[in-house]
Design a protein around this motif. Structure first.
Motif, PDB file in Angstrom:
ATOM      1  N   GLY A 129       0.796  -1.221   0.000  1.00 43.71           N
ATOM      2  CA  GLY A 129       0.000   0.000   0.000  1.00 43.71           C
ATOM      3  C   GLY A 129       0.819   1.256   0.000  1.00 43.71           C
ATOM      4  N   LEU A 130       0.268   2.238   0.642  1.00 50.79           N
ATOM      5  CA  LEU A 130       0.827   3.583   0.665  1.00 50.79           C
ATOM      6  C   LEU A 130       1.162   3.944   2.104  1.00 50.79           C
ATOM      7  N   MET A 131       2.247   4.665   2.306  1.00 51.21           N
ATOM      8  CA  MET A 131       2.582   5.110   3.658  1.00 51.21           C
ATOM      9  C   MET A 131       3.062   6.551   3.619  1.00 51.21           C
ATOM     10  N   MET A 168       7.452  12.578   4.016  1.00 49.46           N
ATOM     11  CA  MET A 168       7.623  11.697   2.868  1.00 49.46           C
ATOM     12  C   MET A 168       6.334  10.921   2.640  1.00 49.46           C
ATOM     13  N   MET A 169       6.168  10.464   1.416  1.00 50.26           N
ATOM     14  CA  MET A 169       5.065   9.567   1.102  1.00 50.26           C
ATOM     15  C   MET A 169       5.562   8.589   0.058  1.00 50.26           C
ATOM     16  N   GLY A 170       5.121   7.347   0.174  1.00 46.06           N
ATOM     17  CA  GLY A 170       5.598   6.382  -0.798  1.00 46.06           C
ATOM     18  C   GLY A 170       4.878   5.061  -0.699  1.00 46.06           C
ATOM     19  N   ALA A 171       5.396   4.108  -1.436  1.00 47.71           N
ATOM     20  CA  ALA A 171       4.819   2.770  -1.450  1.00 47.71           C
ATOM     21  C   ALA A 171       5.485   1.931  -0.371  1.00 47.71           C
ATOM     22  N   HIS A 172       4.724   0.990   0.129  1.00 49.86           N
ATOM     23  CA  HIS A 172       5.343   0.109   1.114  1.00 49.86           C
ATOM     24  C   HIS A 172       4.892  -1.328   0.933  1.00 49.86           C
ATOM     25  N   GLU A 187       6.323  -7.585  12.107  1.00 49.00           N
ATOM     26  CA  GLU A 187       6.107  -6.953  10.807  1.00 49.00           C
ATOM     27  C   GLU A 187       7.417  -6.356  10.330  1.00 49.00           C
ATOM     28  N   LEU A 188       7.713  -6.585   9.076  1.00 50.52           N
ATOM     29  CA  LEU A 188       8.970  -6.110   8.492  1.00 50.52           C
ATOM     30  C   LEU A 188       8.633  -5.236   7.293  1.00 50.52           C
ATOM     31  N   PRO A 189       8.481  -3.938   7.499  1.00 56.52           N
ATOM     32  CA  PRO A 189       8.109  -3.056   6.397  1.00 56.52           C
ATOM     33  C   PRO A 189       9.326  -2.580   5.617  1.00 56.52           C
ATOM     34  N   LEU A 190       9.088  -2.361   4.352  1.00 52.81           N
ATOM     35  CA  LEU A 190      10.078  -1.715   3.485  1.00 52.81           C
ATOM     36  C   LEU A 190       9.339  -0.644   2.697  1.00 52.81           C
ATOM     37  N   GLN A 191       9.814   0.570   2.798  1.00 60.04           N
ATOM     38  CA  GLN A 191       9.090   1.698   2.222  1.00 60.04           C
ATOM     39  C   GLN A 191      10.019   2.529   1.358  1.00 60.04           C
ATOM     40  N   VAL A 192       9.554   2.842   0.183  1.00 59.35           N
ATOM     41  CA  VAL A 192      10.330   3.674  -0.743  1.00 59.35           C
ATOM     42  C   VAL A 192       9.410   4.785  -1.232  1.00 59.35           C
ATOM     43  N   GLY A 193       9.862   6.007  -1.079  1.00 52.48           N
ATOM     44  CA  GLY A 193       8.997   7.105  -1.476  1.00 52.48           C
ATOM     45  C   GLY A 193       9.778   8.353  -1.796  1.00 52.48           C
ATOM     46  N   TYR A 194       9.051   9.420  -1.839  1.00 51.10           N
ATOM     47  CA  TYR A 194       9.626  10.719  -2.191  1.00 51.10           C
ATOM     48  C   TYR A 194       9.232  11.718  -1.127  1.00 51.10           C
ATOM     49  N   ASP A 226      18.476  25.333   1.302  1.00 50.17           N
ATOM     50  CA  ASP A 226      17.731  25.281   2.554  1.00 50.17           C
ATOM     51  C   ASP A 226      16.813  24.068   2.641  1.00 50.17           C
ATOM     52  N   SER A 227      16.710  23.289   1.558  1.00 51.87           N
ATOM     53  CA  SER A 227      15.851  22.105   1.616  1.00 51.87           C
ATOM     54  C   SER A 227      16.378  21.063   0.654  1.00 51.87           C
ATOM     55  N   PHE A 228      15.938  19.844   0.870  1.00 47.76           N
ATOM     56  CA  PHE A 228      16.315  18.706   0.027  1.00 47.76           C
ATOM     57  C   PHE A 228      15.045  17.970  -0.373  1.00 47.76           C
ATOM     58  N   LEU A 229      14.955  17.637  -1.638  1.00 45.97           N
ATOM     59  CA  LEU A 229      13.852  16.798  -2.131  1.00 45.97           C
ATOM     60  C   LEU A 229      14.462  15.603  -2.820  1.00 45.97           C
ATOM     61  N   GLY A 230      13.926  14.434  -2.538  1.00 43.70           N
ATOM     62  CA  GLY A 230      14.485  13.277  -3.210  1.00 43.70           C
ATOM     63  C   GLY A 230      13.870  11.987  -2.705  1.00 43.70           C
ATOM     64  N   VAL A 231      14.481  10.901  -3.122  1.00 44.09           N
ATOM     65  CA  VAL A 231      14.004   9.567  -2.748  1.00 44.09           C
ATOM     66  C   VAL A 231      14.380   9.293  -1.289  1.00 44.09           C
ATOM     67  N   ILE A 232      13.451   8.700  -0.585  1.00 46.45           N
ATOM     68  CA  ILE A 232      13.685   8.335   0.815  1.00 46.45           C
ATOM     69  C   ILE A 232      13.313   6.867   0.966  1.00 46.45           C
ATOM     70  N   VAL A 233      14.169   6.124   1.616  1.00 47.86           N
ATOM     71  CA  VAL A 233      13.942   4.692   1.828  1.00 47.86           C
ATOM     72  C   VAL A 233      13.851   4.447   3.331  1.00 47.86           C
ATOM     73  N   GLU A 234      12.961   3.579   3.685  1.00 50.81           N
ATOM     74  CA  GLU A 234      12.792   3.313   5.109  1.00 50.81           C
ATOM     75  C   GLU A 234      12.521   1.830   5.327  1.00 50.81           C
ATOM     76  N   THR A 235      13.084   1.304   6.386  1.00 49.75           N
ATOM     77  CA  THR A 235      12.783  -0.055   6.773  1.00 49.75           C
ATOM     78  C   THR A 235      12.706  -0.119   8.284  1.00 49.75           C
ATOM     79  N   GLY A 236      12.346  -1.249   8.788  1.00 42.88           N
ATOM     80  CA  GLY A 236      12.230  -1.337  10.238  1.00 42.88           C
ATOM     81  C   GLY A 236      11.640  -2.664  10.670  1.00 42.88           C
ATOM     82  N   VAL A 237      11.209  -2.675  11.904  1.00 41.07           N
ATOM     83  CA  VAL A 237      10.576  -3.865  12.467  1.00 41.07           C
ATOM     84  C   VAL A 237       9.503  -3.398  13.437  1.00 41.07           C
ATOM     85  N   ARG A 238       8.366  -4.094  13.412  1.00 43.91           N
ATOM     86  CA  ARG A 238       7.287  -3.777  14.333  1.00 43.91           C
ATOM     87  C   ARG A 238       6.817  -5.039  15.019  1.00 43.91           C
TER      88      ARG A 238
END
Lengths: 293, 249
Positions: A129-131, A168-172, A187-194, A226-238
């Motif tokens: 989905g979307l996160m 950020m917002m992206g797919a997960h 839960e092991l999420p992997l999220q890639v977004g902008y 003063d700002s950065f825009l780009g790809v953001i990747v996130e992972t983790g554990v729940r």
């Protein structure tokens, strides 16, 4: 070596599963009629329901085929026919999770909301989905001292105190693994977004000398850094408490946010860890969790 | 990257293995099948709502604005809703063309549609979309209007609504908001990620008193917008056809 390690780590739960006792056919509490009203399924206000009596163990399956009380054939397993099964469980269901995060990004503490929503698949062992998450600047008082280039000043100041914000917002994609013997789902999420993180003038500094927009001055003072825009990747554990109920499952989590190629004033990096506290609703948990003993 | 790919493949294989372990126990009983089938047919009726709301200052030291809202919905059988909402508010600051202007007012009109996605027992998940227009104006020191703005405003929400007992309802979900200024400039005014949480109490079968909190970050006007949106709302919803007022909204 990394490939082997990755496969090995994630194959451990499969080995644990193979050693579990097979589930029984006893109905659980999820199969009992709900005692509370269900207004989304009723056109009139529901009357108080009496507490249901304990459901007795199902009768042995009939020797013949399905009777009139079982109008829909259930899918037969390789074992003896199951009693009282009339329909397949849904293959997909919507879910939504809401959380609040404590961030340790850019070497400071901050907080903000996060969410994910999407479709639960594979008996709620896969979610797609979307996160998104946000770190609202006005709700986070941390300030960052930034020295202006030589010869540049702003309202007589050569060093400014900035605040920061980002989102950020992206797919997960999330894999869910039931831990054996405990009602906890890993839960092991992997999220890639902008998304983006940036720093901004605040307080009295937002009143510009010439009345021009604040962003115009920020771009001028910091040369668009003063700002950065780009790809953001996130992972983790729940770890979510599997209540066997789709109405709400609390969870805690630890996430790592990677902001590759980040360049901006105020901080050398915006990558870091965050902790989550949230609740997830919906999904396929509930009917499909009956196999847990 | 290879490690991440390996982890993803391993995750998928593990999830599939766990799913297949339960294949013989996922058939539903008759009761569960009925619940999974979704909401039974509900009578079509009008639902009206009235609410007052406050927006807090960034440091929550007090309100920065407030107003009122009216909501009229036509509920279709099986729970879908179509309707209109209108709200007006006074704000300490309004953002027009990226400028923070003092003492303004805002008037919104939006069409709203709500579609149930899934329902099981006390939980219903619905998608809600609202779209319309917003008119903003500031108020100069002498009370004169010096700047006016017009925006399109839209938002998408996925709402999880849970009933509890005979009288309570809880609703929560993410709200993604988009506002584009059309006049005097054409620019992204707000792109917001908000969380909504609300509680409702049903004192009578067709009445629902609701208290909602909504808030989150927002980006717009290249960073010259309010940066955060927050609101608390207290309202009353009435099902005019006499049906159960506990519905997603």
């Amino acid at each position: 070596m990394k490939w082997i390690l990755g496969f090995a780590l994630l194959s451990l739960p499969r080995v644990a599963l193979a050693q579990e006792a097979p589930p029984t056919s006893q109905p659980t509490a999820a199969a009992q009629p709900a005692a509370t009203s269900q207004p989304f399924a009723a056109s009139q206000p529901a009357l108080p329901q009496p507490e249901p009596a304990a459901v007795p163990a199902p009768a042995p399956p009939p020797a013949a085929g399905p009777t009139q009380a079982e109008p829909v054939l259930s899918r037969m397993s390789s074992e003896a026919p199951q009693a009282s099964s009339v329909a397949r469980a849904p293959r997909a269901a919507a879910y939504v999770s809401l959380e609040w995060r404590a961030f340790r990004l850019a070497d400071h503490l901050s907080h903000g909301p996060a969410f994910s929503l999407g479709v639960s698949l594979l008996r709620d062992h896969l979610r797609v989905g979307l996160m998104g998450f946000g770190r609202p600047g006005p709700w986070n008082p941390a300030e960052f001292a930034v020295k202006l280039p030589d010869g540049v000043d702003y309202k007589g100041k050569t060093e400014l105190s900035l605040r920061s914000d980002g989102a950020m917002m992206g797919a997960h994609v999330t894999g869910l693994i039931d831990l054996p013997k405990v009602p906890v789902v890993l839960e092991l999420p992997l999220q890639v977004g902008y998304g983006g993180f940036g720093f901004y003038l605040h307080g009295e500094d937002r009143i510009t000398p010439d009345g021009d927009r604040v962003s115009v001055w920020e771009d001028r003072l910091f040369q668009d850094t003063d700002s950065f825009l780009g790809v953001i990747v996130e992972t983790g554990v729940r770890a979510a408490l599997d209540t066997g109920d789709r109405a709400g499952r609390p969870y805690v989590g630890l996430n790592y946010t990677l902001v590759p190629g980040y360049t901006s004033v105020g901080s050398d990096s915006y990558s870091g860890f965050s902790a989550s506290l949230g609740v997830e609703l919906g999904g396929l948990r509930g009917a499909s969790a009956r196999s847990r003993n | 990257m290879k490690t991440i790919a390996a982890l993803c493949i391993g995750l998928l294989l593990t999830a599939q293995a766990q799913a297949q372990e339960r294949v013989t126990t996922t058939d539903l009983t008759e009761e569960e099948a009925r619940r999974e089938a979704g909401p039974e047919s509900t009578p079509a009726e009008f639902i009206v709502g009235a609410a007052a709301f406050l927006s807090p200052r960034d440091d929550f030291s007090g309100p920065t604005g407030g107003g009122g809202a009216l909501d009229l919905r036509w509920q279709l059988p099986r729970g879908a809703q179509l309707g209109l909402t209108a709200e007006g508010s006074r704000q300490e600051t309004v953002f027009i063309s990226g400028k923070a202007l003092p003492g303004g007012s805002v008037f919104d009109v939006r069409a709203v549609g709500l579609l149930p996605i899934s329902s099981r027992g006390p939980l219903q998940i619905s998608a809600r979309a609202r779209s319309g227009a917003s008119w903003l104006r500031d108020q100069g020191p002498g009370g004169e209007v010096t700047t006016r703005g017009v925006r399109t405003v839209s938002d998408l929400a996925l709402l999880a609504t849970v009933t509890h007992g005979e009288r309570w309802q809880f609703q929560a979900g993410p709200v993604l908001g988009f506002a584009f200024e059309l006049s005097p400039t054409v620019e992204l005014a707000d792109q917001a990620q908000l969380l909504l949480a609300g509680v409702g109490y049903r004192p009578a079968p067709n009445l629902l008193v609701v208290l909602d909190l909504e808030g989150g970050g927002s980006f717009g006007f290249n960073g010259d917008n309010a940066k955060v949106l927050a609101r608390s709302t207290l309202g009353l919803r009435v099902a005019l056809g006499g049906g159960d007022a506990r519905r997603p909204y």
